[in-house]
Motif scaffolding. Structure first.
Motif, PDB file in Angstrom:
ATOM      1  N   LEU A   1       0.828  -1.199   0.000  1.00  0.00           N
ATOM      2  CA  LEU A   1       0.000   0.000   0.000  1.00  0.00           C
ATOM      3  C   LEU A   1       0.871   1.261   0.000  1.00  0.00           C
ATOM      4  CD1 LEU A   1      -3.258   0.494   1.898  1.00  0.00           C
ATOM      5  CD2 LEU A   1      -1.605   2.315   1.826  1.00  0.00           C
ATOM      6  N   LEU A   2       1.884   1.291   0.835  1.00  0.00           N
ATOM      7  CA  LEU A   2       2.742   2.477   0.909  1.00  0.00           C
ATOM      8  C   LEU A   2       3.590   2.666  -0.345  1.00  0.00           C
ATOM      9  CD1 LEU A   2       3.756   2.451   4.660  1.00  0.00           C
ATOM     10  CD2 LEU A   2       2.152   4.005   3.498  1.00  0.00           C
ATOM     11  N   SER A   3       3.819   1.594  -1.111  1.00  0.00           N
ATOM     12  CA  SER A   3       4.549   1.753  -2.371  1.00  0.00           C
ATOM     13  C   SER A   3       3.737   2.591  -3.360  1.00  0.00           C
ATOM     14  CB  SER A   3       4.924   0.399  -2.976  1.00  0.00           C
ATOM     15  OG  SER A   3       3.793  -0.289  -3.471  1.00  0.00           O
ATOM     16  N   VAL A   4       2.418   2.539  -3.270  1.00  0.00           N
ATOM     17  CA  VAL A   4       1.573   3.385  -4.123  1.00  0.00           C
ATOM     18  C   VAL A   4       1.840   4.860  -3.807  1.00  0.00           C
ATOM     19  CG1 VAL A   4      -0.809   3.983  -4.749  1.00  0.00           C
ATOM     20  CG2 VAL A   4      -0.212   1.593  -4.285  1.00  0.00           C
ATOM     21  N   VAL A   5       1.946   5.174  -2.520  1.00  0.00           N
ATOM     22  CA  VAL A   5       2.210   6.553  -2.097  1.00  0.00           C
ATOM     23  C   VAL A   5       3.614   6.972  -2.509  1.00  0.00           C
ATOM     24  CG1 VAL A   5       2.336   8.142  -0.137  1.00  0.00           C
ATOM     25  CG2 VAL A   5       0.620   6.312  -0.146  1.00  0.00           C
TER      26      VAL A   5
ATOM     27  N   PRO B   1      -7.651  -3.947   7.996  1.00  0.00           N
ATOM     28  CA  PRO B   1      -6.959  -3.104   8.972  1.00  0.00           C
ATOM     29  C   PRO B   1      -5.744  -2.374   8.402  1.00  0.00           C
ATOM     30  CG  PRO B   1      -6.262  -5.361   9.272  1.00  0.00           C
ATOM     31  CD  PRO B   1      -7.306  -5.373   8.168  1.00  0.00           C
ATOM     32  N   ILE B   2      -5.350  -2.723   7.170  1.00  0.00           N
ATOM     33  CA  ILE B   2      -4.073  -2.210   6.670  1.00  0.00           C
ATOM     34  C   ILE B   2      -4.115  -0.723   6.325  1.00  0.00           C
ATOM     35  CG2 ILE B   2      -4.256  -2.690   4.193  1.00  0.00           C
ATOM     36  CD1 ILE B   2      -1.342  -3.554   6.533  1.00  0.00           C
ATOM     37  N   LEU B   3      -5.257  -0.200   5.901  1.00  0.00           N
ATOM     38  CA  LEU B   3      -5.318   1.207   5.493  1.00  0.00           C
ATOM     39  C   LEU B   3      -5.029   2.148   6.665  1.00  0.00           C
ATOM     40  CD1 LEU B   3      -6.042   2.860   2.877  1.00  0.00           C
ATOM     41  CD2 LEU B   3      -8.223   3.250   3.982  1.00  0.00           C
ATOM     42  N   GLY B   4      -5.667   1.924   7.794  1.00  0.00           N
ATOM     43  CA  GLY B   4      -5.427   2.762   8.962  1.00  0.00           C
ATOM     44  C   GLY B   4      -4.004   2.625   9.472  1.00  0.00           C
ATOM     45  N   ARG B   5      -3.517   1.401   9.489  1.00  0.00           N
ATOM     46  CA  ARG B   5      -2.139   1.157   9.942  1.00  0.00           C
ATOM     47  C   ARG B   5      -1.143   1.863   9.029  1.00  0.00           C
ATOM     48  NH1 ARG B   5       0.850  -4.503   9.281  1.00  0.00           N
ATOM     49  NH2 ARG B   5       2.902  -3.855  10.028  1.00  0.00           N
TER      50      ARG B   5
ATOM     51  N   TYR C   1       1.363   4.951   9.950  1.00  0.00           N
ATOM     52  CA  TYR C   1       2.794   4.766   9.743  1.00  0.00           C
ATOM     53  C   TYR C   1       3.361   5.857   8.835  1.00  0.00           C
ATOM     54  CZ  TYR C   1       7.284   2.651   8.744  1.00  0.00           C
ATOM     55  OH  TYR C   1       8.633   2.436   8.624  1.00  0.00           O
ATOM     56  N   TRP C   2       2.659   6.182   7.751  1.00  0.00           N
ATOM     57  CA  TRP C   2       3.147   7.192   6.807  1.00  0.00           C
ATOM     58  C   TRP C   2       3.272   8.553   7.489  1.00  0.00           C
ATOM     59  CZ3 TRP C   2       1.581  11.589   3.978  1.00  0.00           C
ATOM     60  CH2 TRP C   2       2.412  11.911   2.899  1.00  0.00           C
TER      61      TRP C   2
ATOM     62  N   GLY D   1     -14.555   6.319   6.738  1.00  0.00           N
ATOM     63  CA  GLY D   1     -13.718   7.287   7.446  1.00  0.00           C
ATOM     64  C   GLY D   1     -12.399   7.497   6.719  1.00  0.00           C
ATOM     65  N   LEU D   2     -11.725   8.582   7.064  1.00  0.00           N
ATOM     66  CA  LEU D   2     -10.471   8.882   6.383  1.00  0.00           C
ATOM     67  C   LEU D   2      -9.455   9.548   7.294  1.00  0.00           C
ATOM     68  CD1 LEU D   2     -10.280  12.198   5.760  1.00  0.00           C
ATOM     69  CD2 LEU D   2     -12.027  11.607   4.094  1.00  0.00           C
ATOM     70  N   LEU D   3      -8.211   9.396   6.894  1.00  0.00           N
ATOM     71  CA  LEU D   3      -7.081  10.152   7.438  1.00  0.00           C
ATOM     72  C   LEU D   3      -6.578  11.032   6.301  1.00  0.00           C
ATOM     73  CD1 LEU D   3      -4.755   7.579   9.258  1.00  0.00           C
ATOM     74  CD2 LEU D   3      -6.046   9.431  10.302  1.00  0.00           C
ATOM     75  N   TRP D   4      -6.356  12.308   6.577  1.00  0.00           N
ATOM     76  CA  TRP D   4      -5.816  13.220   5.578  1.00  0.00           C
ATOM     77  C   TRP D   4      -4.495  13.741   6.122  1.00  0.00           C
ATOM     78  CZ3 TRP D   4      -8.806  18.232   3.835  1.00  0.00           C
ATOM     79  CH2 TRP D   4      -8.034  18.948   2.925  1.00  0.00           C
ATOM     80  N   ALA D   5      -3.430  13.476   5.392  1.00  0.00           N
ATOM     81  CA  ALA D   5      -2.095  13.894   5.803  1.00  0.00           C
ATOM     82  C   ALA D   5      -1.485  14.807   4.751  1.00  0.00           C
ATOM     83  CB  ALA D   5      -1.204  12.676   5.994  1.00  0.00           C
ATOM     84  N   VAL D   6      -0.561  15.648   5.196  1.00  0.00           N
ATOM     85  CA  VAL D   6       0.137  16.564   4.297  1.00  0.00           C
ATOM     86  C   VAL D   6       1.637  16.384   4.491  1.00  0.00           C
ATOM     87  CG1 VAL D   6       0.491  18.976   3.638  1.00  0.00           C
ATOM     88  CG2 VAL D   6      -1.752  18.232   4.456  1.00  0.00           C
TER      89      VAL D   6
END
Length: 171
Positions: A99-103, A120-124, A128-129, A143-148
């Motif tokens: 998943l993080l390789s996409v980012v 559970p992987i999306l929230g984790r 982590y990111w 639900g969502l997490l929005w990071a900058v």
């Protein structure tokens, strides 16, 4: 790249968005064919539309929406973009590294990135990111997490911009 050019780079926005409520599939296992075909419920469609409306009103454009191949994730993503990019690295049984390789592969000058996937992987992965902390983090359905991510003279800085669930947005 010089320090001046680093500080002039645009902010990189990433939203980790959990798919909305889906129909049950008795007897299926996470990631099997029956599970991947599950559709959103009526409430799930309402919640996805509500959260997508909020994202549209808040997130700077342009944005790219990348979804899990699961039907429920694609249907959630389509509330934000009629033709989301489908990426198997966001499938229900994917690893955090996938998943993080996409980012990490997404071009920072490409605008904002919205990932639509699964617990559970999306929230984790989102936690982590942002923080480097490898712990479970539960996101409610839709639900969502929005990071900058910002480039500063001292290096890359990441921060939480918002954590939202549909029940916080009202009707």
């Amino acid at each position: 790249m010089t320090l001046t050019s680093l500080s002039n780079m645009p902010n990189f926005h990433v939203i980790f968005w959990r798919h909305a409520e889906a129909e049950d599939a008795a007897g299926s296992a996470q990631g099997d064919e029956v599970d991947l075909r599950r559709n959103l419920t009526k409430q799930g469609r309402r919640d996805a539309a509500q959260v997508a409306g909020w994202i549209k009103s808040q997130l700077p454009k342009p944005w790219t929406v990348i979804s899990s191949p699961a039907q429920r994730a694609r249907q959630t993503a389509q509330h934000l973009n009629d033709y989301p990019v489908i990426d198997p690295r966001l499938r229900p049984e994917s690893s955090m590294e996938e998943l993080l390789s996409v980012v990490s592969e997404f071009p920072r000058e490409g605008g904002a990135l919205v990932l639509v996937g699964h617990q559970p992987i999306l929230g984790r992965a989102g936690l982590y990111w942002i923080t480097g902390c490898d712990q479970q983090f539960s996101l409610r359905k839709s639900g969502l997490l929005w990071a900058v991510e910002r480039s500063r003279e001292v290096g890359i800085q990441r921060s939480l911009r918002a954590c939202v669930s549909p029940d916080l947005l009202g009707d």
